[in-house]
Design a protein around this motif. Structure first.
Motif, PDB file in Angstrom:
ATOM      1  N   ILE A 154       0.865  -1.170   0.000  1.00 55.19           N
ATOM      2  CA  ILE A 154       0.000   0.000   0.000  1.00 55.19           C
ATOM      3  C   ILE A 154       0.905   1.224   0.000  1.00 55.19           C
ATOM      4  CG2 ILE A 154      -1.620   1.394   1.372  1.00 55.19           C
ATOM      5  CD1 ILE A 154      -2.830  -1.215   2.407  1.00 55.19           C
ATOM      6  N   ASN A 155       0.680   2.107  -0.958  1.00 53.58           N
ATOM      7  CA  ASN A 155       1.425   3.359  -1.037  1.00 53.58           C
ATOM      8  C   ASN A 155       0.462   4.523  -0.890  1.00 53.58           C
ATOM      9  OD1 ASN A 155       4.077   2.300  -1.536  1.00 53.58           O
ATOM     10  ND2 ASN A 155       3.370   1.766  -3.587  1.00 53.58           N
ATOM     11  N   VAL A 156       0.777   5.430   0.034  1.00 50.30           N
ATOM     12  CA  VAL A 156      -0.051   6.602   0.297  1.00 50.30           C
ATOM     13  C   VAL A 156       0.709   7.842  -0.174  1.00 50.30           C
ATOM     14  CG1 VAL A 156      -1.228   7.970   2.074  1.00 50.30           C
ATOM     15  CG2 VAL A 156      -1.074   5.475   2.313  1.00 50.30           C
ATOM     16  N   TYR A 157       0.084   8.614  -1.056  1.00 55.67           N
ATOM     17  CA  TYR A 157       0.682   9.847  -1.564  1.00 55.67           C
ATOM     18  C   TYR A 157      -0.158  11.031  -1.082  1.00 55.67           C
ATOM     19  CZ  TYR A 157       3.327   6.810  -4.696  1.00 55.67           C
ATOM     20  OH  TYR A 157       4.166   5.838  -5.203  1.00 55.67           O
ATOM     21  N   ILE A 158       0.477  11.958  -0.382  1.00 58.15           N
ATOM     22  CA  ILE A 158      -0.219  13.126   0.161  1.00 58.15           C
ATOM     23  C   ILE A 158       0.350  14.374  -0.488  1.00 58.15           C
ATOM     24  CG2 ILE A 158      -0.769  14.443   2.246  1.00 58.15           C
ATOM     25  CD1 ILE A 158      -0.302  11.829   3.839  1.00 58.15           C
ATOM     26  N   GLY A 159      -0.496  15.078  -1.208  1.00 54.62           N
ATOM     27  CA  GLY A 159      -0.072  16.293  -1.879  1.00 54.62           C
ATOM     28  C   GLY A 159      -0.816  17.505  -1.334  1.00 54.62           C
TER      29      GLY A 159
END
Length: 342
Positions: A154-159
């Motif tokens: 699981i990869n979480v990207y927060i922009g």
């Protein structure tokens, strides 16, 4: 006092959003609490019909008095490395459910390690990290993989288009000197230095350089999903804002007192050659915590929970239904996309 809700740190930046959202949703039996009597008195001028009670973190008797009869205690007062333990102990004494907003990995780990057995035996809920950091990614990850019993990664990207940190955020950063943990090979490990990369968050965030920066969602997700690896990446521009002491605090621009800040959280899960993606867009990472917490309160009061004890937003609630119930004015959840990897 039936179904009363105590908000500790109610006069803080995020605490005010939560008090306002609960009030908008018709909750009248609210108790406003915190460490500073003067700030409580000022807040009381905005909510004269609500009760206020000051209580210091190191005064168990005052906290017992403040939380007497509370069905749920919402802890909005960081750093949670300092406040979670004494307030949870007070919640256990009063038989109250507990929610906090911690982004601090060590604080969330401590809650699981110190209180899991006692909370389970007492049949109360303790939900750490129920905020933008921690709770949102946990809900998205759970909804994305609800029919998978095993997940490769699981990869979480927060922009963020910008980050104007509050005083509380800065205090927490100064207090949180523990090494960051990631989840790899089915276990928590110290984060190794990585190479920045670019990620396209689409409009309105666009393409940003991101760096590995695991927060409390690493702890919450790994507690209940059978996943081999979890990683979190945060846009570098927002870290630059956070690390710049001259970056001002957020300023309200609309009727909900939200700042103009835009965010995107994208979660990608992989199992074998199947890849799934879901994303959430919204305005103001502090403000969006309020509808998340309020929906958690709604579900606790209605009995729509899967378990008691120390748990997470994704584990204790129906994650897909929870996300679908949120107003698009607060947060927009995109449809899940599935593809096959080459």
């Amino acid at each position: 006092m039936e179904n009363s809700i105590a908000i500790y740190g109610a006069y803080g930046h995020t605490g005010k959003f939560i008090v306002a959202e609960l009030s908008r949703k018709g909750y009248k039996n609210l108790l406003l609490s915190g460490r500073d009597p003067e700030k409580l008195t000022l807040l009381h001028q905005e909510y004269p019909d609500l009760k206020i009670k000051a209580a210091a973190i190191d005064d168990p008797k005052a906290m017992d008095d403040a939380f007497y009869g509370a069905y749920i205690i919402i802890n909005c007062a960081g750093p949670y490395l300092d406040t979670a333990k004494p307030i949870i102990e007070a919640a256990l004494r009063s038989g109250s459910h507990y929610i906090d907003l911690s982004a601090e990995q060590k604080a969330v780990l401590d809650v699981f390690e110190l209180f899991a057995e006692q909370a389970k035996n007492s049949k109360i809920l303790i939900i750490p990290a129920a905020a933008f950091y921690g709770g949102l990614a946990d809900l998205l990850s759970t909804a994305l993989t609800q029919d998978w019993n095993k997940i490769d990664e699981i990869n979480v990207y927060i922009g963020l288009d910008s980050w104007h940190p509050t005083k509380g955020t800065r205090l927490t950063g100064d207090r949180n000197h523990y090494k960051r943990l990631t989840f790899k090979d089915n276990r928590l490990q110290e984060l190794e230095a990585g190479v920045p990369k670019e990620w396209d968050f689409k409009n309105p965030i666009g393409i940003k350089e991101v760096v590995a920066l695991p927060l409390s969602e690493i702890i919450t997700i790994s507690r209940h999903l059978n996943v081999h690896t979890i990683s979190t990446f945060l846009s570098q521009n927002s870290l630059n804002d956070l690390r710049n002491n001259d970056t001002p605090e957020p300023k309200p621009v609309d009727s909900k007192n939200r700042s103009s800040q835009q965010f995107c959280v994208e979660v990608i899960a992989v199992k074998g050659n199947i890849r799934r993606t879901v994303s959430a867009h919204g305005q103001d990472i502090y403000a969006v915590t309020a509808p998340l917490v309020t929906e958690a309160v709604n579900r606790i009061l209605s009995g729509s929970i899967k378990k008691t004890g120390v748990t997470t937003m994704g584990e204790v609630f129906d994650a897909s239904d929870f996300l679908q119930s949120l107003s698009e004015d607060d947060i927009k959840i995109a449809a899940i996309e599935e593809s096959t990897l080459n």
